[in-house]
Design an enzyme around this catalytic site. Structure first.
Site, PDB file in Angstrom:
ATOM      1  N   SER A  52      -4.586  -2.138  -7.857  1.00  0.00           N
ATOM      2  CA  SER A  52      -3.585  -1.152  -7.433  1.00  0.00           C
ATOM      3  C   SER A  52      -4.052  -0.178  -6.359  1.00  0.00           C
ATOM      4  CB  SER A  52      -3.060  -0.377  -8.640  1.00  0.00           C
ATOM      5  OG  SER A  52      -2.088  -1.153  -9.296  1.00  0.00           O
ATOM      6  N   LYS A  62      -2.493   0.107  -2.897  1.00  0.00           N
ATOM      7  CA  LYS A  62      -1.395   1.014  -2.572  1.00  0.00           C
ATOM      8  C   LYS A  62      -1.822   2.184  -1.690  1.00  0.00           C
ATOM      9  CE  LYS A  62       1.172  -0.496  -6.592  1.00  0.00           C
ATOM     10  NZ  LYS A  62       0.415  -1.198  -7.594  1.00  0.00           N
ATOM     11  N   SER A  84       2.791   3.585  -9.673  1.00  0.00           N
ATOM     12  CA  SER A  84       2.112   2.377  -9.213  1.00  0.00           C
ATOM     13  C   SER A  84       3.059   1.176  -9.199  1.00  0.00           C
ATOM     14  CB  SER A  84       0.879   2.088 -10.073  1.00  0.00           C
ATOM     15  OG  SER A  84       0.069   1.097  -9.483  1.00  0.00           O
TER      16      SER A  84
END
Length: 185
Positions: free
Chosen positions: A42, A45, A102
């Site tokens: 993640s 991002k 997220s």
């Protein structure tokens, strides 16, 4: 040599790779295998938000734009806000969903909104990574689910993060602890 000494403190970690970089100067205070290519999950991002913030600053898109979820966005797994095909939110709300929740599906929808296709947005992510000197990075998607050939390094993430800190919007988004979408439903 590990453990390393940083400003009088002894630092050590079991992590495969790690970096502690001064955000202002770029000075590396602690390092361990900082150029090792690993799946970013993640933290992908960080670059998604960076490319989006740049597109807003350049005037290509606006925080008040309406972003519509495509079938591709609504079909993603992992962490998400459960977008339905055709559902709309403002670009600002989608970015909040990315930074706070997220949300993989929001990444996909934002990517399509900014660049026309998810693939074109990922090309922008890779171009920006190269501009920053992130030579041990290749993105395959905007959200970080595992994919062959999707990798970065601790050093490259530090470069991206330092650049992201230049954008007040990213600072605002990543400082939020919670946010209610759909009136909290």
């Amino acid at each position: 040599v590990y453990p390393s000494q940083a400003q009088g403190a002894i630092l050590e970690t079991d992590a495969e790779s790690a970096i502690l970089m001064d955000a202002k100067s770029g000075e590396i205070i602690f390092e361990k295998n900082i150029h090792k290519e690993l799946p970013p999950a993640s933290v992908t991002k960080v670059m998604t938000l960076l490319v989006a913030a740049e597109a807003i600053e350049d005037g290509r898109v606006s925080l008040t734009d309406t972003v519509t979820a495509s079938e591709g966005a609504s079909s993603l797994g992992g962490s998400q806000i459960y977008l339905e095909t055709g559902e709309t939110f403002s670009l600002e709300e989608m970015l909040i969903a990315i930074a706070v929740g997220s949300a993989n599906d929001a990444c996909y929808a934002v990517a399509e909104h900014i660049s026309g296709t998810h693939e074109a947005f990922v090309e922008e992510m890779n171009k920006k990574a190269q501009e920053l000197g992130a030579v041990n990075t290749k993105f395959v998607n905007s959200y970080g689910l595992p994919a062959e050939g999707h990798y970065t390094s601790a050093y490259d993430l530090a470069l991206m993060s330092r650049e992201a800190l230049k954008y007040p919007l990213i600072m605002k988004l990543t400082s939020m602890k919670e946010y209610d979408l759909r009136d909290g439903k």
